[in-house]
Design an enzyme around this catalytic site. Structure first.
Site, PDB file in Angstrom:
ATOM      1  CG  ASP A  55      -0.509  -0.019   2.586  1.00 36.91           C
ATOM      2  OD1 ASP A  55       0.670  -0.643   2.708  1.00 36.91           O
ATOM      3  OD2 ASP A  55      -0.903   0.333   3.514  1.00 36.91           O
ATOM      4  CG  ASP A 176      -0.234   5.167  10.422  1.00 35.44           C
ATOM      5  OD1 ASP A 176      -1.412   5.042   9.819  1.00 35.44           O
ATOM      6  OD2 ASP A 176       0.427   4.235  11.043  1.00 35.44           O
ATOM      7  CG  HIS A 349      -0.313   0.425  11.500  1.00 35.64           C
ATOM      8  ND1 HIS A 349       0.088   1.522  10.424  1.00 35.64           N
ATOM      9  CD2 HIS A 349      -0.438  -0.887  10.934  1.00 35.64           C
ATOM     10  CE1 HIS A 349       0.094   1.145   9.148  1.00 35.64           C
ATOM     11  NE2 HIS A 349      -0.177  -0.361   9.315  1.00 35.64           N
TER      12      HIS A 349
END
Length: 536
Positions: A55, A176, A349
């Site tokens: 991605d 993010d 993440h």
């Protein structure tokens, strides 16, 4: 894909793709629409890739095919990401691309921009943030990150450099937002290794571990657990083998001599002496694990006593495919262990407290949450407000909506063209709603082809219509459908002939609408109806 533009010159940040959901049958990849970049190809100074996940780098070959390799003076990233990108580009016969591996802290000049890459931690080695210097100020893109204080490779994120940038002044932070909805701090990747070892110690038969092929640190921990329990390791899946080879060359993966075996050698060892590391954690149709679950793998046949370890969680949208794979595995007699059963996965993440830490380190003038759905962008905004960023300085954007920053402030500009391109095989194009809708119909209710032969003079039927159906389960419903379609076709043709309607296109339209309506009324199905009118 993000674009930084100054004085007519542009710099690209990441060129990623996503995989289609169940509502896009027959589609292989979903890419960003390149129109904005294509129209400004002569203005590109560089492409910056933060890390090697699909991605973020997967659409690079498609972009370069579209705008031409010569349009991009340099493509920069860390060594592992560069080699992964090089492998992708080679498959597309784009060997002449200007890939360049750069060190963290190195300042690269590209037209009006300067580029500095900052070491961060993620679920793949060589993850970087990027500080883009412009005459107007510095823009920081985090890429995907977490603040893992005990990473597998022992190299935590460079928080000192982030703090220095914050002290120097950051105009805009693009952060993010993936785990903005998860409180606290994310668990360290290094906690997965002991959990895997505990699972291995409790298994008597073969072990098949499935994870993302790019998660080199996870592969390393599987190898370590296999060594500790006296097992050989077989890597299965093209991307798993390819990425592991690259990681070994760059010293991101350490494999003891003699522990690796080829998939064809698995049957030469007792079941309790083998570990397979496989692709397929997301239930991808052509992945190694999916083929094993469907007993369609050329070299590995699963059997009762095998343990399948899902060292990954389903990406949103992949839950159905993963569940189907798991169900198949249980039917074979395998034991399945997921992250719900043991701590065998850690997200790459950062959670909410890590996102706040990033905001406090960088202290930007303006903030734009990125890389998340609407819910997570909103939650990231709220986190920014909690650490003291003024609401008026936070911008929840959207694809194609530019953020214009000048001496007078920041504001959203006019919407630019954006969207997606669909890859079907090797063909690339804009999505056709009609085409995708027809594919959904085919997948759900099949297709009915009706061939009618009429007189060119009178428009009357010469013979009974021929009806062929495909995509429905054989049985009474199929017979009813064929009978219904034939009777409906006869009725439509007789009405048209009496009305003096001889136009073939108009008759095909009437057949389509009439047959479709009658089938739905009788059987509550909506197959794709394809009428063919032959004049004689």
């Amino acid at each position: 894909m993000a674009v930084v533009e100054y004085d007519g010159r542009i710099l690209l940040l990441d060129v990623g793709l996503r995989f289609p959901g169940g509502d896009m049958p027959g589609i292989d990849l979903v890419l960003p629409d390149f129109e904005y970049v294509r129209e400004r190809a002569d203005a590109i100074e560089a492409i910056v890739i933060t890390h090697g996940h699909e991605d973020h780098v997967g659409a690079l070959p498609w972009l370069l095919r579209d705008i031409g390799v010569e349009s991009v003076p340099m493509i920069i990233s860390g060594p592992l990401t560069v080699e992964m990108a090089r492998s992708k580009l080679k498959e597309h016969k784009l060997d002449d691309s200007a890939l360049e591996a750069v060190d963290t802290g190195e300042i690269i000049e590209a037209g009006p921009f300067t580029i500095e890459m900052i070491h961060l931690t993620h679920s793949i080695p060589d993850a970087r943030g990027a500080a883009i210097g412009t005459p107007a100020g510095t823009v920081v893109f985090t890429g995907d990150y977490k603040f893992d204080q005990t990473p597998v490779d022992g190299d935590p994120a460079d928080m000192a450099r982030l703090a220095e940038l914050g002290a120097e002044g950051v105009l805009l932070l693009c952060g993010d937002s993936t785990n903005a909805d998860r409180p606290g701090f994310s668990p360290s990747e290094s906690l997965v290794g002991p959990a895997l070892l505990k699972v291995f110690e409790g298994c008597e038969g073969r072990i098949i571990v499935t994870s993302f092929a790019s998660n080199v640190h996870r592969v390393q921990q599987v190898v370590d657990a296999a060594e500790a329990t006296g097992r050989k390791v077989a890597l299965v899946g093209r991307s798993m083998v390819k990425n592991s080879k690259i990681a070994k060359v760059l010293n991101h993966l350490s494999v003891p001599e003699g522990i690796l075996i080829q998939p064809r050698e698995i049957n030469n060892f007792p079941d309790d002496r083998v570990v397979v590391v496989s692709t397929g954690s997301q239930g991808e149709p052509l992945s190694a694990l999916r083929r094993m679950a469907h007993r369609d793998h050329a070299q590995i046949e699963l059997h009762s006593g095998d343990t399948i370890v899902f060292s990954a969680t389903p990406v949103p949208g992949n839950e159905r495919a993963v569940n189907e794979t798991v169900d198949r595995l249980y039917q074979i007699g395998c034991t399945v262990i997921t992250a719900q059963d043991a701590p065998i996965h850690a997200s790459g993440h950062g959670y909410a407290e890590e996102l706040k830490l990033m905001l406090n380190l960088v202290r930007p003038t303006y903030f734009m949450p990125v890389h998340g759905d609407a819910k997570r962008l909103r939650l990231h905004r709220e986190l920014a407000e909690q650490v003291g960023i003024a609401p008026a300085s936070i911008f929840e954007g959207a694809n194609g909506l530019p953020l214009d920053i000048s001496e007078s402030g920041a504001r959203f500009g006019p919407q630019e063209h954006s969207g997606v391109l669909l890859v079907d095989g090797m063909e690339l194009g804009e999505p056709s709603e009609a085409a995708v809708r027809d594919r959904r119909t085919l997948a759900d209710d099949g297709v009915v082809v009706i061939v009618v032969s009429i007189s060119a003079q009178s428009g009357e039927l010469i013979s009974d219509p021929e009806v062929v159906s495909r995509g429905m389960a054989a049985g009474a419903d199929t017979d009813k459908l064929v009978k219904c379609a034939r009777e409906s076709s006869i009725t439509v043709c007789e009405i048209a002939a009496k009305a003096g309607e001889h136009d073939r296109d108009e008759l095909e339209r009437r057949l389509h609408d009439g047959v479709a309506a009658d089938i739905h009324s009788a059987l509550r199905r909506r197959p794709l109806v394809l009428p063919v009118v032959v004049e004689a």
